[in-house]
Scaffold this motif. Structure first.
Motif, PDB file in Angstrom:
ATOM      1  N   GLY A   7      37.653  46.663  34.392  1.00  0.00           N
ATOM      2  CA  GLY A   7      37.414  45.601  35.356  1.00  0.00           C
ATOM      3  C   GLY A   7      38.333  44.421  35.096  1.00  0.00           C
ATOM      4  O   GLY A   7      38.612  44.089  33.952  1.00  0.00           O
ATOM      5  N   VAL A   8      38.808  43.815  36.164  1.00  0.00           N
ATOM      6  CA  VAL A   8      39.638  42.612  36.058  1.00  0.00           C
ATOM      7  C   VAL A   8      38.998  41.539  36.927  1.00  0.00           C
ATOM      8  O   VAL A   8      38.728  41.756  38.114  1.00  0.00           O
ATOM      9  CB  VAL A   8      41.086  42.872  36.526  1.00  0.00           C
ATOM     10  CG1 VAL A   8      41.920  41.593  36.403  1.00  0.00           C
ATOM     11  CG2 VAL A   8      41.718  44.006  35.728  1.00  0.00           C
ATOM     12  N   VAL A   9      38.752  40.366  36.332  1.00  0.00           N
ATOM     13  CA  VAL A   9      38.124  39.284  37.077  1.00  0.00           C
ATOM     14  C   VAL A   9      38.792  37.971  36.710  1.00  0.00           C
ATOM     15  O   VAL A   9      39.098  37.719  35.542  1.00  0.00           O
ATOM     16  CB  VAL A   9      36.598  39.217  36.790  1.00  0.00           C
ATOM     17  CG1 VAL A   9      36.303  38.993  35.318  1.00  0.00           C
ATOM     18  CG2 VAL A   9      35.925  38.150  37.648  1.00  0.00           C
ATOM     19  N   GLY A  10      39.065  37.161  37.714  1.00  0.00           N
ATOM     20  CA  GLY A  10      39.596  35.829  37.479  1.00  0.00           C
ATOM     21  C   GLY A  10      38.450  34.855  37.307  1.00  0.00           C
ATOM     22  O   GLY A  10      37.523  34.830  38.120  1.00  0.00           O
ATOM     23  N   ALA A  11      38.498  34.057  36.241  1.00  0.00           N
ATOM     24  CA  ALA A  11      37.443  33.066  36.035  1.00  0.00           C
ATOM     25  C   ALA A  11      37.415  32.056  37.174  1.00  0.00           C
ATOM     26  O   ALA A  11      36.362  31.546  37.550  1.00  0.00           O
ATOM     27  CB  ALA A  11      37.668  32.347  34.707  1.00  0.00           C
ATOM     28  N   SER A  12      38.579  31.776  37.733  1.00  0.00           N
ATOM     29  CA  SER A  12      38.737  30.869  38.862  1.00  0.00           C
ATOM     30  C   SER A  12      39.690  31.522  39.853  1.00  0.00           C
ATOM     31  O   SER A  12      40.363  32.505  39.528  1.00  0.00           O
ATOM     32  CB  SER A  12      39.303  29.520  38.392  1.00  0.00           C
ATOM     33  OG  SER A  12      38.627  29.032  37.248  1.00  0.00           O
ATOM     34  N   GLY A  13      39.762  30.977  41.038  1.00  0.00           N
ATOM     35  CA  GLY A  13      40.669  31.523  42.027  1.00  0.00           C
ATOM     36  C   GLY A  13      42.124  31.200  41.721  1.00  0.00           C
ATOM     37  O   GLY A  13      42.435  30.227  41.028  1.00  0.00           O
ATOM     38  N   GLY A  14      43.015  32.026  42.234  1.00  0.00           N
ATOM     39  CA  GLY A  14      44.430  31.737  42.145  1.00  0.00           C
ATOM     40  C   GLY A  14      45.095  32.030  40.825  1.00  0.00           C
ATOM     41  O   GLY A  14      46.222  31.573  40.578  1.00  0.00           O
ATOM     42  N   LEU A  15      44.457  32.817  39.965  1.00  0.00           N
ATOM     43  CA  LEU A  15      45.026  33.119  38.656  1.00  0.00           C
ATOM     44  C   LEU A  15      45.794  34.440  38.621  1.00  0.00           C
ATOM     45  O   LEU A  15      46.312  34.827  37.585  1.00  0.00           O
ATOM     46  CB  LEU A  15      43.920  33.135  37.594  1.00  0.00           C
ATOM     47  CG  LEU A  15      43.281  31.779  37.296  1.00  0.00           C
ATOM     48  CD1 LEU A  15      42.083  31.943  36.353  1.00  0.00           C
ATOM     49  CD2 LEU A  15      44.288  30.809  36.706  1.00  0.00           C
ATOM     50  N   GLY A  16      45.822  35.142  39.739  1.00  0.00           N
ATOM     51  CA  GLY A  16      46.593  36.375  39.791  1.00  0.00           C
ATOM     52  C   GLY A  16      45.872  37.594  39.261  1.00  0.00           C
ATOM     53  O   GLY A  16      46.519  38.557  38.818  1.00  0.00           O
ATOM     54  N   ALA A  17      44.538  37.604  39.317  1.00  0.00           N
ATOM     55  CA  ALA A  17      43.778  38.747  38.801  1.00  0.00           C
ATOM     56  C   ALA A  17      44.089  40.026  39.579  1.00  0.00           C
ATOM     57  O   ALA A  17      44.212  41.105  38.992  1.00  0.00           O
ATOM     58  CB  ALA A  17      42.276  38.443  38.840  1.00  0.00           C
ATOM     59  N   SER A  18      44.227  39.921  40.901  1.00  0.00           N
ATOM     60  CA  SER A  18      44.529  41.110  41.706  1.00  0.00           C
ATOM     61  C   SER A  18      45.921  41.638  41.395  1.00  0.00           C
ATOM     62  O   SER A  18      46.142  42.860  41.336  1.00  0.00           O
ATOM     63  CB  SER A  18      44.407  40.790  43.195  1.00  0.00           C
ATOM     64  OG  SER A  18      43.069  40.483  43.542  1.00  0.00           O
ATOM     65  N   THR A  19      46.867  40.738  41.210  1.00  0.00           N
ATOM     66  CA  THR A  19      48.224  41.144  40.837  1.00  0.00           C
ATOM     67  C   THR A  19      48.209  41.873  39.501  1.00  0.00           C
ATOM     68  O   THR A  19      48.862  42.907  39.331  1.00  0.00           O
ATOM     69  CB  THR A  19      49.140  39.912  40.750  1.00  0.00           C
ATOM     70  OG1 THR A  19      49.196  39.283  42.037  1.00  0.00           O
ATOM     71  CG2 THR A  19      50.544  40.289  40.309  1.00  0.00           C
ATOM     72  N   LEU A  20      47.444  41.354  38.553  1.00  0.00           N
ATOM     73  CA  LEU A  20      47.319  42.012  37.260  1.00  0.00           C
ATOM     74  C   LEU A  20      46.672  43.383  37.414  1.00  0.00           C
ATOM     75  O   LEU A  20      47.108  44.360  36.783  1.00  0.00           O
ATOM     76  CB  LEU A  20      46.498  41.149  36.301  1.00  0.00           C
ATOM     77  CG  LEU A  20      46.163  41.777  34.943  1.00  0.00           C
ATOM     78  CD1 LEU A  20      47.431  42.152  34.180  1.00  0.00           C
ATOM     79  CD2 LEU A  20      45.286  40.838  34.120  1.00  0.00           C
ATOM     80  N   ALA A  21      45.637  43.491  38.239  1.00  0.00           N
ATOM     81  CA  ALA A  21      44.937  44.765  38.412  1.00  0.00           C
ATOM     82  C   ALA A  21      45.895  45.844  38.910  1.00  0.00           C
ATOM     83  O   ALA A  21      45.915  46.971  38.395  1.00  0.00           O
ATOM     84  CB  ALA A  21      43.774  44.594  39.395  1.00  0.00           C
ATOM     85  N   VAL A  22      46.698  45.510  39.909  1.00  0.00           N
ATOM     86  CA  VAL A  22      47.651  46.487  40.444  1.00  0.00           C
ATOM     87  C   VAL A  22      48.694  46.847  39.390  1.00  0.00           C
ATOM     88  O   VAL A  22      49.019  48.024  39.189  1.00  0.00           O
ATOM     89  CB  VAL A  22      48.330  45.944  41.713  1.00  0.00           C
ATOM     90  CG1 VAL A  22      49.482  46.858  42.142  1.00  0.00           C
ATOM     91  CG2 VAL A  22      47.315  45.821  42.843  1.00  0.00           C
TER      92      VAL A  22
END
Length: 239
Positions: A7-22
């Motif tokens: 699982g990948v989750v950003g503690a706050s918005g705009g940290l690039g969690a989705s980019t990291l997941a991909v």
């Protein structure tokens, strides 16, 4: 063979969690075989957009809403859009029944050495994960948000590790933030202008041969020992 659901989750918005997941799915595929990146939040859409394959044919979560019973993982994986080995199951802003989500996640994770679940703004499916990466920034607001997310994940008994998202001249280190949050430090993502340039050119995160970002992602995978196992072969998926 160990099947990981990361699982990948950003503690706050705009940290690039989705980019990291991909990028995790893309980088791991060369070592473990076919991988899959999955949207775990349905309020928004577009992990396939992050992966720059929104134009590719294939199933998205709303197409699976009427699925009933057992799901064949290999068939589902083959039906997902891809550009290369890593495939993506993306949301489209529409809710999907819980039993369908559970069945599809179980089917995919049963054949892939690595399933990367982008938890988005929701921890609804965190219990399906074997590990969680919590992406946190260095500010006081980021730290407060990360502490709240870490506590919620911890209550579910899922191991969580910190990934610091930092500027190139950030005085705070990942080790310091991890100590503050009482979490293991998995790695640090330093701002990399190539990631933005790649997105503008429709190039998926993690597909570069080198650079600060892909180096950090490779180190994360090594730290997590993801590449020790092997899932279904890419040839089987494309057959």
């Amino acid at each position: 063979m160990e099947h990981r659901v990361l699982g990948v989750v950003g503690a706050s918005g705009g940290l690039g969690a989705s980019t990291l997941a991909v990028a995790l799915g893309v980088r791991a595929a060369a070592s473990v075989g076919a991988t899959v990146c999955v949207d775990g939040s349905f309020e928004r859409g577009g992990l396939d957009v992050t992966a720059c394959i929104e134009h590719e044919p294939g199933l998205r979560w709303p197409d699976l809403s009427d699925v009933r019973g057992e799901v064949d993982g290999a068939d589902l994986l083959r039906s997902l859009p891809a550009d290369g080995v890593a495939r993506v199951l993306a949301a489209r802003g529409s809710p999907v029944p819980d039993d369908v989500v559970g069945a599809c996640l179980g089917a995919l994770s049963s054949i892939c050495a690595l399933t990367v679940l982008d938890l988005g703004g929701s921890l609804r499916w965190v219990a399906e994960c074997t590990d969680v990466l919590l992406v946190c920034g260095p500010t006081a607001r980021h730290l407060a948000d990360a502490a709240a997310v870490a506590a919620e994940v911890g209550r579910l008994g899922v191991p969580v590790r910190l990934v610091l998202r930092a500027g190139r001249r950030e005085p705070v280190t990942g080790e310091q933030v991890a100590q503050h949050l009482d979490l293991p430090h998995a790695g640090t993502l330093v701002d990399d202008s190539q990631v933005v340039a790649d997105a503008e050119r429709a190039r998926a995160p993690g597909t570069r041969r080198n650079g600060a970002f892909v180096t950090a992602v490779d180190r994360l995978l090594a730290e997590l020992e993801v590449c020790a196992g092997r899932g279904v072969d890419a040839d089987r998926v494309s057959a």
